[in-house]
Design an enzyme around this catalytic site. Structure first.
Site, short mmCIF file in Angstrom:
data_model
loop_
_atom_site.label_atom_id
_atom_site.label_comp_id
_atom_site.label_asym_id
_atom_site.label_seq_id
_atom_site.Cartn_x
_atom_site.Cartn_y
_atom_site.Cartn_z
N ASP A 22 0.77 -7.34 -10.86
CA ASP A 22 1.62 -6.78 -11.90
C ASP A 22 2.48 -7.92 -12.47
OD1 ASP A 22 3.63 -7.22 -10.04
OD2 ASP A 22 4.35 -5.14 -10.01
N CYS B 182 2.16 -8.15 -6.01
CA CYS B 182 3.24 -7.51 -6.76
C CYS B 182 4.55 -8.05 -6.21
CB CYS B 182 3.14 -5.98 -6.72
SG CYS B 182 3.47 -5.21 -5.12
N THR C 138 6.70 -7.04 -3.84
CA THR C 138 6.72 -7.05 -2.37
C THR C 138 5.34 -7.09 -1.76
OG1 THR C 138 6.66 -4.65 -2.37
CG2 THR C 138 8.85 -5.69 -2.30
N HIS D 140 -9.33 -9.47 13.25
CA HIS D 140 -9.39 -8.15 13.89
C HIS D 140 -9.69 -7.01 12.93
CE1 HIS D 140 -7.05 -9.12 17.88
NE2 HIS D 140 -7.99 -10.02 17.60
N HIS E 271 -13.78 -4.99 17.87
CA HIS E 271 -13.02 -4.56 16.69
C HIS E 271 -13.87 -3.71 15.74
CE1 HIS E 271 -9.95 -7.22 18.11
NE2 HIS E 271 -10.80 -8.23 18.09
N ARG F 262 -13.33 0.11 15.59
CA ARG F 262 -12.08 0.51 14.93
C ARG F 262 -12.17 0.34 13.42
NH1 ARG F 262 -9.59 -3.15 19.69
NH2 ARG F 262 -9.87 -1.60 21.33
C1 RB5 Z 1 8.12 -4.05 -9.81
O1 RB5 Z 1 9.46 -4.16 -10.15
C2 RB5 Z 1 7.97 -3.80 -8.32
O2 RB5 Z 1 8.36 -2.49 -8.01
C3 RB5 Z 1 6.54 -4.04 -7.88
O3 RB5 Z 1 6.18 -5.33 -8.22
C4 RB5 Z 1 6.26 -3.93 -6.41
O4 RB5 Z 1 7.16 -4.68 -5.65
C5 RB5 Z 1 6.05 -2.58 -5.88
O5 RB5 Z 1 5.69 -2.38 -4.70
#
Ligand code: RB5
Length: 146
Positions: free
Chosen positions: A8, A66, A68, A99, A134, A137
């Site tokens: 993104d 993205c 996070t 794994h 593994h 699983r």
């Molecule tokens: C965008 O602001 C943010 O929410 C997205 O990049 C991401 O971190 C979502 O999980």
């Protein structure tokens, strides 16, 4: 080895750096599924694009980015056949391959420094799945009806 990448807006700059690293240093072919700028977009769209490319064997593995890494990994994991792993250090990158036979790597651009992110990418690409105990699983994940 062909790798599909997508992000993104929050992951755009890191995605570009990963693309240069894969093509330049690792000599790996890259297919870029977008996004193409820092303009706000919805991360599920790009998680699904990369995950579908992996599931349909257009590419061998995927990398999604993205802010996070959480949201885009959630989206990628909705696609049957995809095992997306959110990795945040070298150990998680190695274990995701050894794994879990992860076929998509998710990284957080706002939670990983560039050097760490590229180390994760390199290890994810170079580390082989161990198979053996593994596999049962991994099969349980693969065979879950969806
Ligand atoms: C965008 O602001 C943010 O929410 C997205 O990049 C991401 O971190 C979502 O999980």
């Amino acid at each position: 080895m062909k790798v599909g990448i997508g992000s993104d807006h929050a992951g755009f700059e890191l995605k570009q750096a990963i693309k240069i690293y894969l093509e330049g240093s690792m000599k790996i072919e890259v297919v870029d599924y977008g996004t193409d700028s820092k303009e706000s977009v919805d991360y599920p769209e790009y998680g699904f694009k990369v995950a579908n490319a992996v599931a349909e064997n257009e590419v061998d593995r995927g990398i999604v980015v993205c802010g996070t890494g959480i949201g885009i990994s959630m989206a990628a994991n909705k696609v049957k056949g995809v095992r997306a792993a959110l990795c945040y250090d070298p150990y998680t990158a190695i274990m995701a391959r050894k794994h879990n036979d992860a076929n998509v790597l998710a990284i957080g651009a706002r939670t990983s420094q560039l050097e760490n992110a590229l180390a994760i990418v390199g290890l994810f690409m170079k580390t082989d799945y161990e198979g053996g105990r593994h596999q049962k699983r991994v099969d349980m994940i693969n065979n879950y009806p969806s």
